[in-house]
Design a protein around this motif. Structure first.
Motif, mmCIF file in Angstrom:
data_model
loop_
_atom_site.group_PDB
_atom_site.id
_atom_site.type_symbol
_atom_site.label_atom_id
_atom_site.label_comp_id
_atom_site.label_asym_id
_atom_site.label_seq_id
_atom_site.Cartn_x
_atom_site.Cartn_y
_atom_site.Cartn_z
ATOM 1 N N SER A 94 0.857 -1.194 0.000
ATOM 2 C CA SER A 94 0.000 0.000 0.000
ATOM 3 C C SER A 94 0.886 1.234 0.000
ATOM 4 O O SER A 94 1.646 1.455 0.945
ATOM 5 N N THR A 95 0.797 2.032 -1.054
ATOM 6 C CA THR A 95 1.644 3.232 -1.122
ATOM 7 C C THR A 95 1.134 4.308 -0.179
ATOM 8 O O THR A 95 1.867 5.239 0.146
ATOM 9 N N GLU A 96 -0.126 4.199 0.261
ATOM 10 C CA GLU A 96 -0.635 5.171 1.234
ATOM 11 C C GLU A 96 -0.174 4.819 2.640
ATOM 12 O O GLU A 96 0.341 5.657 3.373
ATOM 13 N N ALA A 97 -0.333 3.561 2.994
ATOM 14 C CA ALA A 97 0.099 3.137 4.339
ATOM 15 C C ALA A 97 1.614 2.937 4.396
ATOM 16 O O ALA A 97 2.193 2.882 5.477
ATOM 17 N N GLU A 98 2.272 2.839 3.224
ATOM 18 C CA GLU A 98 3.699 2.490 3.145
ATOM 19 C C GLU A 98 3.968 1.188 3.908
ATOM 20 O O GLU A 98 4.899 1.099 4.709
ATOM 21 N N GLU A 99 3.111 0.199 3.656
ATOM 22 C CA GLU A 99 3.257 -1.107 4.286
ATOM 23 C C GLU A 99 3.096 -2.203 3.239
ATOM 24 O O GLU A 99 2.256 -2.072 2.334
ATOM 25 N N PHE A 100 3.885 -3.267 3.394
ATOM 26 C CA PHE A 100 3.642 -4.463 2.592
ATOM 27 C C PHE A 100 2.475 -5.221 3.202
ATOM 28 O O PHE A 100 2.245 -5.165 4.420
ATOM 29 N N ILE A 101 1.723 -5.930 2.348
ATOM 30 C CA ILE A 101 0.527 -6.642 2.809
ATOM 31 C C ILE A 101 0.593 -8.108 2.402
ATOM 32 O O ILE A 101 0.887 -8.433 1.246
#
Ligand code: UDP
Length: 538
Positions: A46-53
């Motif tokens: 997620s480029t908004e959360a800057e987290e891998f999912i």
């Protein structure tokens, strides 16, 4: 055109459905977070959360399945630097059904290698932490071929040496910042996360003072295969190169200067009767630097990241590293360790300025360029009076920075003398004589025979055949080492022998059991494996 679009739409639809159904699949190598590399199918970001999912479904796979140990401290190191707490990788978990409520994923079709660069503005870090580890991580996994795409997640811009990273694959590497422009939710069809540390040779002093890594696993052979690859990609042409031998002085132009560089160049040229040229990162392209260094007989430079370019020196060349006043060369050895890796075949010489009148300090510069004006007066006095920087941790020790950013007037006579202690004749490249450094196999058909003379004397005769690989090798010196241990004792008698049999009688008792180990040794220091132990009863 319409056809193509609808084709894409169908593929997209199928891909999305597969993602919801199959979820994310992960299989990793390595037992600890510090030696782990993971292969994923359908890892998302997620480029908004800057987290891998990680999307869970009935078909998703997570190996290792660590539970909450995944956060102690992390799943893996994203850079090649061991266990650095700013370089950890992890993901957040979601049920794949939640994709219904999320932004439409954008699929990344390229095979991705997802990593952190450690310090992309510093040439030593670029080669040691990033380029070599990326190159050999790609060699480890066949689908990371030349069409793979690199993703740099550390969050920096391109950095000063992006051109070098671009050589590793045919696709432009993408930076974390650029992922936003691709979409809100990215899903990597196939990706690898993490870097091999197998080629790194130095630790920078985060938990103990800097020094060579404890267990170095790389040799000059692998280094040279990497530099050969880079040299080809840089399109380095050897045309118009000087045919005679020459010396390269790699100069710094901004700080840590050699004040009398002209005098130094003249002295080197005169002493070694060789053309002497200077290069610098500021004034030369990488192609030029690689072209000049890869044929040089000697590389002379101040301690600093530009010395990482000694990676490109030919076998037999000499590295001369200069250190400013009060810096102990034994404490800062990234380039010494590189030069002396087995099979690098470089000569290494360190020289330190020991004359205080030949150093120029900059106490009033900012702290990160060695200024000390921000320290209290007593501490400033102590630093200025000290003749050697004590060992310290990375990375903000003011005394170290103060001393390493000094300029130096090189005492040319003392430098030449230091070089002459190691380089007796010409420093030039040597042509390597065949393969060297190959180890013996086990000795074969080892046997023992015993005999007893009276009540106190016995003999133990041992014989064996040469290692199988010896008949294919030219070896200067072949010796055998035999260890004899009386069963149940914890000491043994070692012997070095030249022949393939020997009769032992000293200290051999009748009616005793002996264990006999035999190994072959090539050229004094290439120790082979022991053959299976022999049990010999007198
Ligand atoms: N650098 C350079 N010329 C200079 C000063 C620095 O080429 O006059 C390069 C240096 O080789 C390194 C980077 O700039 O790649 C950062 O230099 P720094 O002094 O911070 O690091 P060090 O060389 O001590 O590792």
């Amino acid at each position: 055109q319409t056809q193509e679009l609808s084709q894409v739409r169908i593929d997209y639809h199928a891909a999305l459905q597969a993602l919801v159904q199959d979820g994310t699949r992960m299989v990793c190598t390595g037992r600890m977070h510090t030696d782990r590399i993971c292969r994923f199918e359908s890892l998302c970001y997620s480029t908004e959360a800057e987290e891998f999912i990680f999307f869970h479904s009935n078909s998703s796979v997570m190996l290792p399945n660590l539970g909450s140990r995944r956060f102690q401290p992390a799943l893996l190191d994203l850079s090649s630097v061991d266990d650095h707490n700013t370089q950890y990788f992890n993901f957040v978990e979601l049920p794949s059904a939640s994709l219904k409520y999320m932004p439409k994923p954008v699929f990344v079709p390229d095979v991705a290698l997802i990593v952190n660069r450690f310090n992309p503005d510093n040439l030593m870090h670029v080669f040691h932490d990033d380029l070599l580890p990326i190159f050999y991580t790609m060699q480890q996994f066949p689908d990371l071929d030349s069409d793979a795409r690199l993703f740099f997640m550390e969050g920096w811009g391109e950095g000063l040496h992006f051109e070098l990273y671009k050589l590793l694959s045919t696709k432009q590497p993408l930076l974390k910042e650029q992922l936003k422009t691709l979409g809100r939710l990215l899903c990597f069809t196939k990706s690898y996360v993490g870097l091999s540390k197998i080629t790194t040779w130095y630790q920078y002093g985060f938990v103990q003072p800097q020094g060579p890594k404890a267990n170095i696993l790389v040799s000059g052979n692998e280094i040279r295969q990497f530099t050969k690859f880079m040299t080809e990609k840089l399109n380095v042409s050897l045309e118009g190169m000087p045919s005679e031998e020459y010396i390269v002085v790699f100069s710094r132009t901004i700080n840590r200067l050699i004040i009398n560089e002209a005098e130094l160049i003249l002295a080197l040229a005169q002493e070694f009767q060789m053309k002497t040229i200077t290069v610098s990162i500021e004034d030369h392209t990488f192609s030029d630097i690689v072209r000049l260094i890869s044929n040089a007989s000697m590389l002379v430079s101040m301690h600093g990241a530009q010395l990482a370019m000694s990676l490109f020196l030919p076998r037999g060349a000499t590295v001369v590293e200069l250190f400013p006043y009060a810096i102990n060369p034994e404490h800062y050895t990234p380039y010494k360790t590189l030069s002396t890796l087995p099979g690098m075949d470089l000569q290494y010489i360190a020289w330190t300025n020991t004359e205080k009148e030949n150093t120029v300090t900059y106490p009033d510069r900012p702290w990160d360029q060695g200024g000390i004006a921000h320290l209290d007066k007593a501490e400033q006095d102590r630093i200025v009076k000290s003749g050697e920087v004590p060992r310290h941790l990375c990375c903000r020790n003011p005394e170290w920075l103060f001393r390493i950013y000094q300029d130096t007037k090189v005492n040319v006579a003392s430098l030449i003398q230091a070089i002459r202690q190691t380089v007796k004749t010409k420093p030039g490249p040597k042509r390597q004589k065949g393969t060297s450094g190959l180890y013996p196999g086990k000795v074969r058909d080892a046997k023992c025979q015993t005999s007893v003379q009276g009540t106190s004397e016995a003999k133990l005769s041992v014989s064996w055949q040469i290692p199988w690989n010896l008949k294919y090798l030219k070896v200067r010196e072949v010796k055998y080492e035999v260890w004899i241990q009386e069963q149940g004792e914890n000491t043994y008698m070692p012997f070095i022998l030249s022949h393939q049999n020997h009769t032992f009688s000293d200290n051999i008792k009748p009616f005793a059991n002996y264990l006999v180990w035999i190994r072959c040794i090539f050229n004094k220091n290439l120790l082979g494996p022991f053959a299976d132990v022999l049990l010999c009863s007198t």
